[in-house]
Design an enzyme around this catalytic site. Structure first.
Site, mmCIF file in Angstrom:
data_model
loop_
_atom_site.group_PDB
_atom_site.id
_atom_site.type_symbol
_atom_site.label_atom_id
_atom_site.label_comp_id
_atom_site.label_asym_id
_atom_site.label_seq_id
_atom_site.Cartn_x
_atom_site.Cartn_y
_atom_site.Cartn_z
ATOM 1 N N LYS A 63 -4.581 72.967 -67.407
ATOM 2 C CA LYS A 63 -4.795 71.930 -68.419
ATOM 3 C C LYS A 63 -3.601 71.763 -69.350
ATOM 4 O O LYS A 63 -3.310 70.659 -69.803
ATOM 5 C CB LYS A 63 -6.059 72.253 -69.217
ATOM 6 C CG LYS A 63 -7.336 72.206 -68.387
ATOM 7 C CD LYS A 63 -8.547 72.537 -69.235
ATOM 8 C CE LYS A 63 -9.836 72.454 -68.413
ATOM 9 N NZ LYS A 63 -9.876 73.469 -67.354
ATOM 10 N N GLU A 106 -7.772 73.081 -78.596
ATOM 11 C CA GLU A 106 -7.848 71.669 -78.927
ATOM 12 C C GLU A 106 -8.617 71.482 -80.222
ATOM 13 O O GLU A 106 -9.531 72.260 -80.536
ATOM 14 C CB GLU A 106 -8.555 70.874 -77.818
ATOM 15 C CG GLU A 106 -7.749 70.701 -76.559
ATOM 16 C CD GLU A 106 -8.476 69.881 -75.516
ATOM 17 O OE1 GLU A 106 -9.678 69.581 -75.732
ATOM 18 O OE2 GLU A 106 -7.869 69.530 -74.494
ATOM 19 N N HIS A 119 -21.439 72.687 -72.827
ATOM 20 C CA HIS A 119 -20.336 72.081 -72.083
ATOM 21 C C HIS A 119 -20.685 71.797 -70.622
ATOM 22 O O HIS A 119 -19.808 71.413 -69.848
ATOM 23 C CB HIS A 119 -19.065 72.941 -72.144
ATOM 24 C CG HIS A 119 -18.629 73.259 -73.546
ATOM 25 N ND1 HIS A 119 -18.227 72.287 -74.432
ATOM 26 C CD2 HIS A 119 -18.556 74.434 -74.219
ATOM 27 C CE1 HIS A 119 -17.909 72.856 -75.584
ATOM 28 N NE2 HIS A 119 -18.110 74.155 -75.489
ATOM 29 N N GLU A 123 -10.669 62.695 -67.076
ATOM 30 C CA GLU A 123 -11.662 62.905 -68.123
ATOM 31 C C GLU A 123 -11.043 62.665 -69.492
ATOM 32 O O GLU A 123 -9.948 63.151 -69.788
ATOM 33 C CB GLU A 123 -12.245 64.315 -68.033
ATOM 34 C CG GLU A 123 -12.946 64.582 -66.705
ATOM 35 C CD GLU A 123 -13.849 65.796 -66.760
ATOM 36 O OE1 GLU A 123 -13.750 66.567 -67.736
ATOM 37 O OE2 GLU A 123 -14.657 65.975 -65.836
ATOM 38 N N GLU A 149 -8.466 66.190 -69.212
ATOM 39 C CA GLU A 149 -8.051 66.871 -67.991
ATOM 40 C C GLU A 149 -8.312 65.988 -66.792
ATOM 41 O O GLU A 149 -8.976 64.944 -66.907
ATOM 42 C CB GLU A 149 -8.812 68.191 -67.823
ATOM 43 C CG GLU A 149 -10.323 68.011 -67.678
ATOM 44 C CD GLU A 149 -11.079 69.323 -67.738
ATOM 45 O OE1 GLU A 149 -10.666 70.202 -68.518
ATOM 46 O OE2 GLU A 149 -12.062 69.458 -67.004
ATOM 47 N N ARG A 183 -10.770 66.422 -57.365
ATOM 48 C CA ARG A 183 -11.808 66.612 -56.347
ATOM 49 C C ARG A 183 -12.894 65.575 -56.557
ATOM 50 O O ARG A 183 -12.842 64.773 -57.490
ATOM 51 C CB ARG A 183 -12.418 68.008 -56.466
ATOM 52 C CG ARG A 183 -12.922 68.304 -57.877
ATOM 53 C CD ARG A 183 -13.696 69.592 -57.965
ATOM 54 N NE ARG A 183 -13.913 70.030 -59.328
ATOM 55 C CZ ARG A 183 -14.851 69.557 -60.155
ATOM 56 N NH1 ARG A 183 -15.654 68.587 -59.751
ATOM 57 N NH2 ARG A 183 -14.985 70.041 -61.373
#
Length: 647
Positions: A116, A200, A235, A275, A293, A297
């Site tokens: 990230k 963050e 999350h 995202e 991020e 996939r």
């Protein structure tokens, strides 16, 4: 075109990929661990190969075994699904080096977006807005603590590798930072083999918006619009939908264009998701949406995108991996209606969402909407893997139509004796904030226990409990009563020992029916204003019942009258394993003095950590486990004995 596809995954995503492969005439190969020898994805595949013991680290995460299985069966391609090795660049390269087709992005693209911190740096170069934070190489506790203070609390600690909510911790105060960092790193190391983190700034009123992108080997990249995944718990996404409510055309164009730039910046091929975190304090605005991020996939929630676009993303993956051009140009893609997906997990919301394992004696998800699952009735839910047992997806011309259909699907689900989060999902869909699309990622946390509290199902619990307990109770077990609203109902009478556990009131219109399952038998119980009609068959071997009431969809197992497990532990100091799992940390030693609330041990089950704490001040006795050991449900791990008082 690919002719034989090995799927390096399990469960519902393996079954999902097989479905598309079958329609394209592509043969499929399944891989399986000991725990999955009889799994649905194995039964549905054309061929299957055993790859090792039940722990994923010894089977699904061993790339060499998977490549060997592909070579042994003559497969010419490997699809990784999501999770496991899907974002492992070394595995992707090994597949290619073995002369096989990798159904996914190039290893270089995975590496570019896999960490990230490096991904955010690349996005800054590409002109994609990113969340303020710390991306530095200095991973010392001292430096991270200093950076967190500079950013300002609350801050979010995130593992630089992986995803799915693993290795993430929100920290509200400086005193909590060190413990949260330790837990985050341990979880990240166990899940991804990398314990590095970034920091963050925690955004107030955050909404999780993501964009589906797709690239081919001919330089084409398109987006398939956005999804809203704001309804989360710890999350982990709970309910996802597409398109994002409240997204205007200008903001959609800005965020989707940024997503395409991000994909092009890493020369992306295949399916991917960019995202973003949005500060929705003033609605969705292009200047308040930040890159978080990229998931290199297919996503768990990809069905909602498929429902609104009419695109089969797995088919696109197979075609692009075979060297074909993207099937559609950007101007050929459009949004049709609204889709919502709910994740049905094997967990018990009433007990802190602890995992629930065992045999699915009853499993019926109906025939409405779209259902993605990797299990059937009679299958086992293993403690070794993710607890998701199905995805329920509804599509409608408008959001409300999709919501109502999904609610109907959830309320008609029939899962027993494994507990599920179905009632919790129904409560989320009926929440006024969700109905009005007043969303943010903290909604579930703010609602707290209100989303797991069920009132009406006490009727169903009462019916089942009485049906089971009737032979053991006094002859007169019911008495009429009138509540404050004037409704006539029924309640148990007498001061017997059962009343404290089964305090309930039977209210409702005449001829209300509830479904009752006892020891594998499905029965119907009639509720009316004259009492309860008991089931005709009384050959019950198990000491308990399970009742489902369709309106509120609550699942109960009424065992022999006794205190709840957690309460009993708190009362006598016994620290009991609430589920089967692995002991990953033991923080205390025999004879150690502890205080109320202090963490004693950490169990891991279904890829999640569960901390066990001291119920009161005392001394540790009878410590029976060590880190790395496996325990079964109800195992006494240790006891907290009150310290002798000094007189």
């Amino acid at each position: 075109m690919i002719t034989k596809l090995l799927i390096a995954n399990r469960g519902e995503i393996a079954c999902r990929i097989m479905r598309t492969a079958r329609t394209m005439g592509v043969a499929t190969v399944a891989v399986y661990s000991d725990a999955d020898a009889k799994a649905l994805h194995v039964r549905q595949a054309d061929e299957s190969v055993h790859i090792g013991p039940s722990p994923a680290a010894e089977s699904y995460l061993v790339g060499a075994k998977i490549i060997a299985a592909a070579q042994a069966t003559g497969a010419d391609a490997i699809h990784p699904g999501y999770g496991f090795l899907s974002e492992n660049a070394d595995f992707a390269q090994a597949v290619i080096d073995a002369g096989l087709i990798w159904v996914g992005p190039k290893p270089a693209s995975i590496r570019a977006m896999g960490l990230k911190d490096a991904a955010k740096a690349r996005m800054i170069e590409a002109g994609v807005p990113v969340t303020p934070g710390y991306l530095g190489a200095d991973q010392s506790v001292e430096r991270l603590t200093t950076e967190a203070e500079a950013i300002g609390y609350p801050v979010l600690i995130k593992a630089v590798a992986g995803g799915g909510g693993k290795g993430m911790r929100k920290v509200d105060a400086p005193d909590d930072f060190a413990a949260s960092l330790e837990s985050c790193r341990r979880e990240a190391k166990a899940s991804f083999g990398n314990d590095e983190v970034l920091l963050e700034k925690w955004i107030t009123s955050p909404r999780h918006i993501e964009v589906q992108v797709f690239g081919d080997s001919h330089g084409n990249v398109v987006h398939l619009f956005e999804r809203d995944c704001s309804l989360q718990r710890r999350h982990q996404k709970v309910i996802e939908e597409a398109p994002a409510p409240g997204m205007d055309a200008a903001t959609r164009e800005a965020i989707c264009a940024a997503a395409v730039r991000a994909a092009k910046a890493v020369d992306y091929e295949g399916a991917g998701t960019i995202e973003f975190i949005a500060d929705a304090s003033e609605g969705l605005r292009a200047d308040r949406i930040f890159f978080m991020e990229m998931n290199t996939r297919l996503q768990v929630e990809h069905p909602v995108t498929e429902e609104i676009t009419g695109v089969d993303l797995v088919e696109w993956q197979l075609r692009v991996a075979s060297g074909e051009v993207l099937p559609k140009r950007q101007d050929e893609l459009s949004i049709n209606g609204h889709a919502i997906e709910a994740r049905l997990y094997a967990e018990d919301p009433a007990k802190g969402f602890l995992p629930s394992t065992g045999r699915l004696d009853h499993f019926d998800l109906g025939h409405e909407g779209r259902i993605e699952t990797g299990v059937e009735e009679g299958d086992e839910i293993s403690p070794n893997y993710d607890p998701m047992i199905a995805k329920l997806v509804a599509h409608g011309n408008e959001r409300e139509a999709a919501r109502e259909l999904l609610l109907e699907m959830i309320q008609s689900a029939w899962v027993f004796p494994v507990k599920s989060n179905a009632a919790f999902l129904a409560s989320c869909l009926k929440d006024e904030s969700f109905i009005s699309a007043d969303l943010d990622t903290g909604l579930i946390e703010r609602r707290g226990e209100t989303l797991t509290e069920i009132d009406v199902p006490k009727v169903a619990l009462g019916a089942g409990a009485l049906a089971y307990l009737e032979p053991h109770l006094p002859t007169k077990i019911l008495a009429p009563l009138t509540d404050a609203s004037g409704q006539v109902g029924w309640a148990p009478v007498g001061k017997d020992r059962f009343n404290s556990m089964f305090g309930f009131r039977l209210n409702g219109p005449a001829n209300r029916k509830v479904r009752l399952s006892v020891d594998g038998r499905a029965e119907t119980v009639d509720l009316d204003h004259t009492g309860i009609q008991k089931p005709s068959q009384r050959n019950w071997r198990k000491k308990g019942v399970w009742v489902q009431k369709g309106e509120s969809l609550s699942h109960y197992f009424a065992a022999e009258p006794r205190a709840e497990r957690g309460q009993a532990s708190a009362a006598d100091g016994a620290i009991i394993a609430p589920m089967p799992g692995k002991v990953i940390a033991v923080d205390v030693s025999e004879g150690q003095t502890v205080t109320a609330g202090q963490r004693l041990l950490v169990l891991e089950a279904m890829k999640m950590e569960h901390a066990l704490t001291a119920p009161f001040d005392g001394v540790i006795e009878g410590l029976a486990v060590s880190a790395g050991g496996q325990v079964q449900v109800d195992t006494v791990l240790c006891r907290v004995v009150p310290a002798a008082s000094e007189e």
